[in-house]
Write a protein that holds these residues in place. Structure first.
Motif, PDB file in Angstrom:
ATOM      1  N   ALA A  27      23.295  16.124 -56.234  1.00 28.82           N
ATOM      2  CA  ALA A  27      22.522  16.046 -57.465  1.00 28.82           C
ATOM      3  C   ALA A  27      23.357  16.500 -58.651  1.00 28.82           C
ATOM      4  CB  ALA A  27      21.280  16.931 -57.345  1.00 28.82           C
ATOM      5  N   ARG A  28      23.003  15.993 -59.834  1.00 26.17           N
ATOM      6  CA  ARG A  28      23.686  16.410 -61.054  1.00 26.17           C
ATOM      7  C   ARG A  28      22.628  16.622 -62.118  1.00 26.17           C
ATOM      8  NH1 ARG A  28      23.854  11.357 -59.882  1.00 26.17           N
ATOM      9  NH2 ARG A  28      23.082   9.823 -61.360  1.00 26.17           N
ATOM     10  N   MET A  29      22.897  17.490 -63.051  1.00 27.49           N
ATOM     11  CA  MET A  29      21.931  17.761 -64.103  1.00 27.49           C
ATOM     12  C   MET A  29      22.164  16.843 -65.280  1.00 27.49           C
ATOM     13  SD  MET A  29      21.161  21.361 -65.954  1.00 27.49           S
ATOM     14  CE  MET A  29      20.232  21.415 -67.471  1.00 27.49           C
ATOM     15  N   ALA A  30      21.067  16.384 -65.877  1.00 25.91           N
ATOM     16  CA  ALA A  30      21.195  15.544 -67.063  1.00 25.91           C
ATOM     17  C   ALA A  30      21.881  16.333 -68.162  1.00 25.91           C
ATOM     18  CB  ALA A  30      19.817  15.081 -67.525  1.00 25.91           C
ATOM     19  N   GLY A  31      22.865  15.737 -68.816  1.00 27.02           N
ATOM     20  CA  GLY A  31      23.588  16.420 -69.877  1.00 27.02           C
ATOM     21  C   GLY A  31      24.602  17.402 -69.326  1.00 27.02           C
ATOM     22  N   ASN A  32      25.071  18.299 -70.180  1.00 31.53           N
ATOM     23  CA  ASN A  32      26.131  19.223 -69.799  1.00 31.53           C
ATOM     24  C   ASN A  32      25.679  20.677 -69.844  1.00 31.53           C
ATOM     25  OD1 ASN A  32      28.135  17.177 -69.535  1.00 31.53           O
ATOM     26  ND2 ASN A  32      28.204  17.031 -71.769  1.00 31.53           N
ATOM     27  N   THR A  33      24.377  20.912 -69.898  1.00 30.51           N
ATOM     28  CA  THR A  33      23.902  22.287 -70.065  1.00 30.51           C
ATOM     29  C   THR A  33      24.066  23.116 -68.807  1.00 30.51           C
ATOM     30  OG1 THR A  33      21.680  21.560 -69.486  1.00 30.51           O
ATOM     31  CG2 THR A  33      22.233  21.661 -71.825  1.00 30.51           C
ATOM     32  N   GLU A  34      24.137  22.488 -67.628  1.00 29.94           N
ATOM     33  CA  GLU A  34      24.192  23.273 -66.396  1.00 29.94           C
ATOM     34  C   GLU A  34      25.465  24.083 -66.288  1.00 29.94           C
ATOM     35  OE1 GLU A  34      23.188  25.258 -63.364  1.00 29.94           O
ATOM     36  OE2 GLU A  34      21.812  23.832 -64.276  1.00 29.94           O
ATOM     37  N   SER A  35      26.602  23.485 -66.631  1.00 31.44           N
ATOM     38  CA  SER A  35      27.848  24.233 -66.515  1.00 31.44           C
ATOM     39  C   SER A  35      27.824  25.460 -67.430  1.00 31.44           C
ATOM     40  CB  SER A  35      29.041  23.342 -66.866  1.00 31.44           C
ATOM     41  OG  SER A  35      28.917  22.823 -68.183  1.00 31.44           O
ATOM     42  N   ALA A  36      27.228  25.314 -68.615  1.00 34.52           N
ATOM     43  CA  ALA A  36      27.111  26.445 -69.524  1.00 34.52           C
ATOM     44  C   ALA A  36      26.224  27.529 -68.928  1.00 34.52           C
ATOM     45  CB  ALA A  36      26.550  25.986 -70.869  1.00 34.52           C
ATOM     46  N   ALA A  37      25.134  27.095 -68.257  1.00 40.12           N
ATOM     47  CA  ALA A  37      24.220  28.059 -67.652  1.00 40.12           C
ATOM     48  C   ALA A  37      24.892  28.820 -66.530  1.00 40.12           C
ATOM     49  CB  ALA A  37      22.973  27.339 -67.132  1.00 40.12           C
ATOM     50  N   VAL A  38      25.675  28.111 -65.717  1.00 40.80           N
ATOM     51  CA  VAL A  38      26.378  28.776 -64.637  1.00 40.80           C
ATOM     52  C   VAL A  38      27.395  29.767 -65.194  1.00 40.80           C
ATOM     53  CG1 VAL A  38      27.976  28.447 -62.726  1.00 40.80           C
ATOM     54  CG2 VAL A  38      26.029  26.919 -62.984  1.00 40.80           C
ATOM     55  N   GLN A  39      28.089  29.391 -66.284  1.00 41.12           N
ATOM     56  CA  GLN A  39      29.043  30.298 -66.904  1.00 41.12           C
ATOM     57  C   GLN A  39      28.331  31.546 -67.424  1.00 41.12           C
ATOM     58  OE1 GLN A  39      31.114  28.053 -69.880  1.00 41.12           O
ATOM     59  NE2 GLN A  39      31.993  26.634 -68.405  1.00 41.12           N
ATOM     60  N   GLN A  40      27.185  31.341 -68.068  1.00 39.08           N
ATOM     61  CA  GLN A  40      26.428  32.478 -68.595  1.00 39.08           C
ATOM     62  C   GLN A  40      26.016  33.411 -67.466  1.00 39.08           C
ATOM     63  OE1 GLN A  40      25.453  33.500 -71.789  1.00 39.08           O
ATOM     64  NE2 GLN A  40      24.812  35.289 -70.633  1.00 39.08           N
ATOM     65  N   ALA A  41      25.549  32.804 -66.341  1.00 36.03           N
ATOM     66  CA  ALA A  41      25.073  33.615 -65.228  1.00 36.03           C
ATOM     67  C   ALA A  41      26.199  34.397 -64.571  1.00 36.03           C
ATOM     68  CB  ALA A  41      24.382  32.730 -64.195  1.00 36.03           C
ATOM     69  N   SER A  42      27.440  33.951 -64.757  1.00 38.07           N
ATOM     70  CA  SER A  42      28.563  34.631 -64.123  1.00 38.07           C
ATOM     71  C   SER A  42      29.071  35.799 -64.956  1.00 38.07           C
ATOM     72  CB  SER A  42      29.704  33.632 -63.888  1.00 38.07           C
ATOM     73  OG  SER A  42      30.276  33.236 -65.127  1.00 38.07           O
ATOM     74  N   LEU A  43      28.545  35.967 -66.175  1.00 34.78           N
ATOM     75  CA  LEU A  43      28.998  37.021 -67.068  1.00 34.78           C
ATOM     76  C   LEU A  43      27.902  38.075 -67.236  1.00 34.78           C
ATOM     77  CD1 LEU A  43      30.604  34.730 -69.785  1.00 34.78           C
ATOM     78  CD2 LEU A  43      31.805  35.933 -67.964  1.00 34.78           C
ATOM     79  N   GLY A  44      28.281  39.239 -67.725  1.00 33.49           N
ATOM     80  CA  GLY A  44      27.295  40.263 -68.048  1.00 33.49           C
ATOM     81  C   GLY A  44      26.462  40.636 -66.852  1.00 33.49           C
ATOM     82  N   SER A  45      25.151  40.572 -67.019  1.00 32.53           N
ATOM     83  CA  SER A  45      24.239  41.010 -65.977  1.00 32.53           C
ATOM     84  C   SER A  45      24.197  40.072 -64.787  1.00 32.53           C
ATOM     85  CB  SER A  45      22.824  41.123 -66.556  1.00 32.53           C
ATOM     86  OG  SER A  45      22.325  39.831 -66.878  1.00 32.53           O
ATOM     87  N   GLY A  46      24.509  38.817 -65.009  1.00 25.75           N
ATOM     88  CA  GLY A  46      24.314  37.807 -63.971  1.00 25.75           C
ATOM     89  C   GLY A  46      23.025  37.035 -64.171  1.00 25.75           C
ATOM     90  N   ILE A  47      22.228  37.398 -65.192  1.00 24.45           N
ATOM     91  CA  ILE A  47      21.009  36.660 -65.529  1.00 24.45           C
ATOM     92  C   ILE A  47      21.370  35.500 -66.454  1.00 24.45           C
ATOM     93  CG2 ILE A  47      18.759  36.772 -66.695  1.00 24.45           C
ATOM     94  CD1 ILE A  47      18.846  38.244 -64.031  1.00 24.45           C
ATOM     95  N   ASP A  48      20.831  34.334 -66.160  1.00 24.17           N
ATOM     96  CA  ASP A  48      21.051  33.151 -66.998  1.00 24.17           C
ATOM     97  C   ASP A  48      20.081  33.220 -68.179  1.00 24.17           C
ATOM     98  OD1 ASP A  48      21.441  30.697 -68.113  1.00 24.17           O
ATOM     99  OD2 ASP A  48      21.056  29.537 -66.293  1.00 24.17           O
ATOM    100  N   LEU A  49      20.536  33.841 -69.259  1.00 24.85           N
ATOM    101  CA  LEU A  49      19.670  34.067 -70.421  1.00 24.85           C
ATOM    102  C   LEU A  49      19.252  32.762 -71.080  1.00 24.85           C
ATOM    103  CD1 LEU A  49      21.634  37.069 -71.992  1.00 24.85           C
ATOM    104  CD2 LEU A  49      19.617  37.168 -70.502  1.00 24.85           C
TER     105      LEU A  49
END
Length: 689
Positions: A27-49
């Motif tokens: 499966a793939r996510m529409a658009g490119n927002t998923e990679s950004a979300a995964v990057q966000q989740a890998s930083l800081g707390s680990g919560i995908d803000l």
């Protein structure tokens, strides 16, 4: 597919896959927002803000609060029935496995490399597959044409099951759950084309529509194969399957080991099912060494014996041809493959498009020689420090379970000691097997996909049935390392975590501990919890089906689980379609106990210190948010409807909505009060472990 992965044997964090749907590996996510979300989740707390919808109060709908923006901005890909965190990891695993396969295929420096390459290339050789068409199955169809007697028929049942064709009686090998140092063959109900027995008796408009779609499929697959009188035989095949379905047990009944384990001497089978020449059947099924078998549903064998005799041979032959064509359709020319997809993927699950061919090829290689690929996967993608951290987390979860069991108020000391003994005897497997499987006996060719499918299925059947009379293989895994899942195996009393699940959002080496406890901690707790769910609790610490409870303690346990059943029965994910609280009970206990114990383990890990505030959230808040983001997922209505009937797991949203209102610490963390959507009166809350 490894037949060890069966509902009675394995309790996993995710639903298993049916023969008619591949795992969500592409499966793939529409658009490119998923990679950004995964990057966000890998930083800081680990919560995908970025995934959060803070306009929703966490007290009212915690799932939407944590995942709402993602849910609103995400489309399910056309080639998928569902899309979420698990799918993201499966997609990543598929990409990685493809690269490993290409390296092996292009290098071809060893027999293993050549085997991997041949399997992949045979699937990718579309020109050859189209040119050969159904001629690839000529010899197999001739085997059906040669059936001329009831003995021929039941001998063919034995053969067909070894090469992956569905027939009324299935066989798999598992431990004798009352003698766990020995393997035994299970005989199990099978043979239906619709996803479950209940579909044949569904009088609703939706049910009637799907039944008609299946009838259309039966006609079409016969027409494609050039078989005459397709409409007439479609009616006969459907009637035959409905007669089998009538005598099959429900999925709820088939969860109970005390009901499905019926040990019989092979000499007794003739009385139970006289239509079968059992000496011949057992030989054809490679079960010569079996002096006993476990009969999953004795009354089904009795009824099927009569059905065998009462059904004419022409109908049986046509039924078997359709089963053969159905099993092989995903590997055949585009016309047959499309017909199979149109029913099993589109009509049943709402999927609009097939996966790209290369992704289906990866799945085929994984299913055929999973550990050959897995060995390469681990070498490249599973660092030793990840395994070391997992060992620490598992030990912490076990310690929290031990404390929790000792503090239980509803269980007597006598039963507590048995529970603690079982916990102490848990075996943990992390990442990959200690010993890798040998596939050298599997002979494959780069230009014969159908032949490779049959060879791989037969190879697996020989491997499984060859266990009879042999010592128990305690090194064996039921999943390959590149599988995004985890499981509990009751007869081994083991919890198993393949390498591929040990990634964000479940496990993040860079993230705060709270989120890891809410993610992989909850998964670890879930799998340990299966050892103490309504089914696993019937097995003792050595894996035997054995009642280690006092009667009063069992009554207390069933009172608590009954309340949990009622809670989940009240959920209505689709209009008029509720969660089946009995079918999902084991997984719901796993979720509830798993997260509750993960929270306890997290608090123990702080050693009395206060957790830091990160991203504006306390440690307790981050833990519950970590659990909620794990279950971020969307699913098509058709697929959801199917899973409500067949899946022992509750839909993703309700793995949050059903669990958190039962955990008192959640109320404190988010100031949940009476009148809030997530509020449950204290007397209705369920705490089991």
């Amino acid at each position: 597919m490894n037949k060890l992965l069966l509902p009675l044997a394995i309790a996993g964090i995710l639903a298993g896959c049916s023969k008619s749907e591949a795992p969500d590996t592409s499966a793939r996510m529409a658009g490119n927002t998923e990679s950004a979300a995964v990057q966000q989740a890998s930083l800081g707390s680990g919560i995908d803000l970025a995934a959060m919808n803070t306009s929703v109060r966490p007290q009212d709908d915690f799932f939407a609060y944590v995942n709402g923006n993602w849910m609103n901005n995400t489309e399910i890909p056309a080639d998928k029935s569902r899309w979420g965190g698990f799918s993201i990891l499966r997609d990543q695993s598929t990409e990685r496995v493809k690269a490993l396969i290409m390296e092996a295929s292009e290098g071809a420096n060893s027999a293993d490399d050549r085997q991997i390459g041949a399997l992949y290339n045979s699937f990718m050789d579309e020109k050859q597959i189209e040119a050969t068409g159904l001629d690839a199955l000529t010899a197999e169809l001739q085997k059906v044409d040669a059936i001329d007697s009831r003995k021929d028929l039941t001998d063919y049942f034995a053969y067909a099951d070894t090469v992956g064709y569905q027939v009324p009686l299935g066989v798999f090998i598992y431990q004798d759950i009352k003698d766990v140092e020995n393997y035994i063959a299970f005989l199990w109900q099978s043979g239906l084309g619709l996803p479950d027995r209940d579909y044949y008796f569904d009088e609703s408009e939706k049910g009637q529509k799907l039944q008609q779609a299946y009838m259309d499929y039966l006609v079409k697959v016969q027409d494609i194969a050039g078989l005459k009188d397709s409409s007439t035989f479609a009616d006969k095949i459907y009637a035959l399957e409905k007669s089998l379905a009538k005598h099959q047990r429900t999925r709820v009944d088939n969860r109970d080991p005390e009901k499905y384990f019926n040990k019989k001497a092979t000499a007794e089978l003739a009385d139970l099912m006289p239509a079968v020449d059992w000496q011949s059947y057992l030989s054809k099924a490679m079960l010569d060494k079996a002096d006993h078998v476990a009969v999953g549903q004795p009354e089904y064998l009795q009824a099927t014996s009569k059905i065998i005799n009462e059904t004419d041979m022409d109908t049986w032959r046509r039924y078997l041809k359709v089963k053969l064509l159905t099993a092989m359709a995903p590997y055949m020319n585009s016309e047959l493959a499309q017909a199979h997809f149109d029913f099993y993927s589109t009509a049943v699950r709402g999927i609009k498009e097939m996966e790209p061919r290369w992704k289906r090829a990866v799945q085929f290689v994984n299913g055929s020689v999973g550990e050959l690929v897995g060995k390469r996967y681990v070498e490249k993608y599973f660092p030793p420090e990840a395994k070391a951290r997992m060992v620490e987390l598992v030990d912490n979860l076990k310690a929290a379970y031990r404390d929790s069991i000792e503090d239980l108020t509803w269980m007597s000391e006598e039963t507590k000691q048995q529970a603690l003994d079982k916990l102490a005897n848990f075996t943990t497997k992390i990442g990959y097997p200690d010993k890798w499987r040998d596939y050298s006996g599997l002979k494959v060719s780069a230009d014969n996909l159908a032949g490779n499918v049959l060879a791989a299925n037969l190879f697996e059947a020989k491997y499984e049935r060859g266990k009879l009379g042999q010592p128990i293989n305690r090194h064996e895994w039921g999943m390959s390392p590149q599988t995004v899942n985890a499981y509990y195996n009751p007869a081994m009393n083991e919890i198993v975590f393949p390498a591929a699940i040990l990634q964000p959002p479940f496990f993040n080496m860079q993230a705060d501990d709270a989120v890891n406890y809410g993610g992989i901690g909850g998964v670890i707790g879930h799998e340990i919890g299966h050892g103490f769910d309504d089914k696993g609790s019937k097995f003792d610490g050595k894996g035997y089906l054995n009642n280690w409870w006092t009667d009063s303690d069992r009554d207390n346990f069933e009172h608590l689980t009954g309340k949990l059943v009622a809670q989940y029965n009240s959920f209505e994910p689709l209009e008029g379609e509720h969660i089946n609280g009995e079918l999902t009970l084991g997984e719901n206990i796993g979720d509830l106990s798993g997260l509750g114990i993960a929270y306890k383990a997290y608090k123990m890990s702080l050693d009395g210190k206060e957790a830091p505030v990160i991203d504006g959230f306390s440690g307790d808040q981050r833990l519950f948010m970590g659990w909620a983001q794990v279950w971020r997922s969307k699913i098509r209505d058709e697929a959801l409807s199917e899973r409500l009937k067949t899946d022992p797991h509750s839909p993703a949203k309700y793995r949050v909505r059903g669990v958190l209102p039962n955990i008192s610490a959640f109320y404190t963390a988010f100031d949940v009060k009476e009148g809030d959507g997530m509020y449950l009166p204290e007397e209705e809350r369920v705490v089991i472990w």
